[in-house]
Design a protein around this motif. Structure first.
Motif, short mmCIF file in Angstrom:
data_model
loop_
_atom_site.label_atom_id
_atom_site.label_comp_id
_atom_site.label_asym_id
_atom_site.label_seq_id
_atom_site.Cartn_x
_atom_site.Cartn_y
_atom_site.Cartn_z
N HIS A 107 2.68 4.51 -6.27
CA HIS A 107 3.67 5.37 -5.61
C HIS A 107 3.73 6.70 -6.33
O HIS A 107 3.22 6.86 -7.44
N ASN A 108 4.36 7.70 -5.68
CA ASN A 108 4.46 9.01 -6.29
C ASN A 108 5.70 9.10 -7.18
O ASN A 108 6.41 8.09 -7.38
N SER A 109 5.97 10.28 -7.71
CA SER A 109 7.07 10.44 -8.66
C SER A 109 8.44 10.22 -8.02
O SER A 109 9.44 10.05 -8.72
N HIS A 110 8.49 10.23 -6.69
CA HIS A 110 9.75 9.97 -5.98
C HIS A 110 9.87 8.51 -5.55
O HIS A 110 10.81 8.15 -4.85
N GLY A 111 8.89 7.70 -5.96
CA GLY A 111 8.93 6.28 -5.60
C GLY A 111 8.39 5.98 -4.22
O GLY A 111 8.52 4.86 -3.73
N GLU A 112 7.79 6.98 -3.56
CA GLU A 112 7.26 6.77 -2.22
C GLU A 112 5.86 6.16 -2.28
O GLU A 112 5.01 6.64 -3.05
N PRO A 113 5.60 5.12 -1.51
CA PRO A 113 4.30 4.43 -1.58
C PRO A 113 3.13 5.35 -1.27
O PRO A 113 3.22 6.23 -0.42
N LEU A 114 2.03 5.13 -1.99
CA LEU A 114 0.80 5.88 -1.77
C LEU A 114 -0.27 5.03 -1.08
O LEU A 114 -1.36 5.52 -0.82
N TRP A 115 0.04 3.77 -0.81
CA TRP A 115 -0.95 2.93 -0.15
C TRP A 115 -0.83 3.07 1.37
O TRP A 115 0.20 3.48 1.90
N TYR A 116 -1.93 2.71 2.04
CA TYR A 116 -1.93 2.61 3.49
C TYR A 116 -1.91 1.14 3.88
O TYR A 116 -2.52 0.31 3.22
N GLN A 117 -1.20 0.84 4.94
CA GLN A 117 -1.16 -0.53 5.43
C GLN A 117 -1.49 -0.55 6.91
O GLN A 117 -1.61 0.50 7.56
N HIS A 118 -1.62 -1.73 7.45
CA HIS A 118 -1.99 -1.87 8.85
C HIS A 118 -0.87 -1.34 9.74
O HIS A 118 0.32 -1.54 9.43
N PRO A 119 -1.20 -0.65 10.85
CA PRO A 119 -0.14 -0.12 11.72
C PRO A 119 0.79 -1.20 12.27
O PRO A 119 1.91 -0.89 12.67
N GLN A 120 0.34 -2.47 12.27
CA GLN A 120 1.19 -3.55 12.75
C GLN A 120 1.73 -4.42 11.61
O GLN A 120 2.24 -5.51 11.84
N CYS A 121 1.62 -3.90 10.39
CA CYS A 121 2.01 -4.70 9.23
C CYS A 121 3.48 -5.11 9.27
O CYS A 121 3.83 -6.24 8.90
N SER A 122 4.36 -4.22 9.70
CA SER A 122 5.80 -4.51 9.65
C SER A 122 6.20 -5.68 10.54
O SER A 122 7.21 -6.33 10.30
N THR A 123 5.40 -5.96 11.57
CA THR A 123 5.74 -7.06 12.48
C THR A 123 4.80 -8.26 12.35
O THR A 123 5.21 -9.40 12.54
N THR A 124 3.53 -8.00 12.03
CA THR A 124 2.57 -9.10 11.94
C THR A 124 2.28 -9.51 10.51
O THR A 124 1.59 -10.49 10.27
N HIS A 125 2.79 -8.73 9.53
CA HIS A 125 2.68 -9.08 8.11
C HIS A 125 1.24 -9.22 7.64
O HIS A 125 0.91 -10.15 6.89
N ILE A 126 0.39 -8.30 8.09
CA ILE A 126 -1.00 -8.30 7.65
C ILE A 126 -1.02 -7.89 6.17
O ILE A 126 -0.69 -6.76 5.82
N ASP A 127 -1.42 -8.82 5.33
CA ASP A 127 -1.27 -8.69 3.87
C ASP A 127 -2.46 -7.96 3.26
O ASP A 127 -3.12 -8.48 2.35
N VAL A 128 -2.74 -6.75 3.75
CA VAL A 128 -3.88 -5.96 3.29
C VAL A 128 -3.44 -4.50 3.14
O VAL A 128 -2.72 -3.99 4.01
N VAL A 129 -3.86 -3.86 2.05
CA VAL A 129 -3.58 -2.43 1.87
C VAL A 129 -4.84 -1.72 1.40
O VAL A 129 -5.76 -2.35 0.86
N ALA A 130 -4.85 -0.41 1.60
CA ALA A 130 -5.92 0.45 1.11
C ALA A 130 -5.28 1.57 0.30
O ALA A 130 -4.38 2.26 0.78
N ILE A 131 -5.74 1.72 -0.94
CA ILE A 131 -5.20 2.75 -1.82
C ILE A 131 -6.31 3.75 -2.13
O ILE A 131 -7.35 3.38 -2.68
N PRO A 132 -6.13 5.03 -1.78
CA PRO A 132 -7.16 6.02 -2.12
C PRO A 132 -7.25 6.22 -3.62
O PRO A 132 -6.22 6.27 -4.31
N LEU A 133 -8.47 6.29 -4.13
CA LEU A 133 -8.66 6.54 -5.56
C LEU A 133 -8.81 8.04 -5.76
O LEU A 133 -9.84 8.62 -5.40
N PRO A 134 -7.82 8.70 -6.33
CA PRO A 134 -7.84 10.17 -6.39
C PRO A 134 -8.94 10.76 -7.24
O PRO A 134 -9.47 11.82 -6.93
N GLN A 135 -9.35 10.08 -8.30
CA GLN A 135 -10.33 10.69 -9.21
C GLN A 135 -11.75 10.61 -8.68
O GLN A 135 -12.66 11.10 -9.32
N THR A 136 -11.96 10.01 -7.51
CA THR A 136 -13.31 9.92 -6.96
C THR A 136 -13.55 10.93 -5.84
O THR A 136 -14.65 11.02 -5.33
#
Length: 312
Positions: free
Chosen positions: A132-161
């Motif tokens: 998450h960022n300095s304000h506590g906001e998540p930096l990961w991406y999740q599935h557009p239907q995650c909130s209802t279907t609970h798809i337990d997968v995330v993608a986190i961009p690696l900034p240094q690459t």
């Protein structure tokens, strides 16, 4: 990139913030004929940290998309909450940073007098992924239907690459996979890290846990893009890649026989967790289909810590 502002929004340079742990690397030069399975190199040990302190370990893998590289793991790894119930898994503390032990390959021509035509150098480097960022906001991406279907997968961009060459970093979708026919009882391998790393580990390599597809794979599971496997897994294997592998002749998804095959592999998806069943936890685990990764990165949805909780 290390002199650029950190993506967490702290205002510090990356090398003084979430990049301060990325200088550590281990290089191994093996004999010219040594070979590792590239799928072993694609599975990454994850050191979960909060306020620079180790709070747990998990598994993930790297995914290449255009010029960017993403860490793929489970939603419950970054939130420390059960994706289906919302309950905290190991107390109320979730990681703020994930140290990814990534593998890099370097090939060079071998001397002409040697039988093999190249040397391979394996290097392991720690890449820092802010959760998450300095304000506590998540930096990961999740599935557009995650909130209802609970798809337990995330993608986190690696900034240094993002601003440097990533050719040597091993990503699982660099592998030339085949498409196999799948049946209940087909063998799969869950490639992860059930054991916490210690100072005695010179070079971290994963454990291959063998299992089988536990029911008709394309029937889904509770109307979710997932299938079930029968495998004895451990806690640290959350986020492991799941591979279908056939030794010898194989059957393709179009029902054609490949009689001359030696080893055929297909990446099926992301291991999540074992199912709960009352007071016990049987050796039945959930695997999310690989298509969920493409859907996340095609329609990225900013991460959430609270979903619409249901009971299983």
């Amino acid at each position: 990139m290390r002199n650029s502002p950190c993506t967490c929004g702290s205002g510090k340079r990356f090398k003084h913030c979430h990049g301060r742990h990325t200088n550590s690397s281990t290089t191994f030069k093996f004999p010219f004929n040594a070979r590792f399975d590239q799928l072993s190199l694609s599975s990454c040990y994850l050191d979960l940290r909060a306020n620079s302190q180790h709070i747990g370990n998990a598994t993930g893998f790297l995914w290449r998309r255009n010029n960017d590289i993403y860490l793929i793991t489970n939603w419950h790894v970054v939130t420390n909450r059960d994706a289906f119930t919302g309950k905290f898994l190991d107390g109320p503390i979730a990681p703020d940073t994930i140290q990814v032990h990534a593998n890099l390959l370097h090939r060079q021509a071998a001397p002409s007098h040697q039988a093999d035509n190249e040397h391979i150098t394996y290097r392991q480097q720690i890449l820092s992924a802010p959760v998450h960022n300095s304000h506590g906001e998540p930096l990961w991406y999740q599935h557009p239907q995650c909130s209802t279907t609970h798809i337990d997968v995330v993608a986190i961009p690696l900034p240094q690459t993002t601003s440097q060459s990533t050719d040597g970093i091993v990503c699982i979708n660099d592998y030339n996979f085949s498409e196999l026919m799948h049946f209940p009882g087909s063998d799969v391998f869950i490639i992860g890290y059930p054991i916490r790393a210690t100072h005695e580990d010179d070079y971290l390599l994963p454990i291959w846990k063998n299992g089988t597809i536990a029911r008709e794979p394309f029937a889904g599971w509770r109307k979710k893009p997932a299938f079930l496997v029968d495998a004895r897994t451990s806690k640290g294997m959350s986020g492991s890649p799941v591979i279908r592998r056939v030794f010898g002749p194989s059957v393709g998804n179009n029902l054609t026989m490949r009689l001359d095959s030696v080893v055929t592999s297909e990446f099926l998806g992301i291991y999540s967790a074992r199912l709960h069943d009352g007071d016990n936890m049987p050796s039945i685990g959930i695997v999310w289909w690989r298509s969920t990764i493409d859907e996340i990165l095609s329609q990225p949805s900013i991460g959430e810590r609270n979903l619409t909780w249901t009971t299983r």
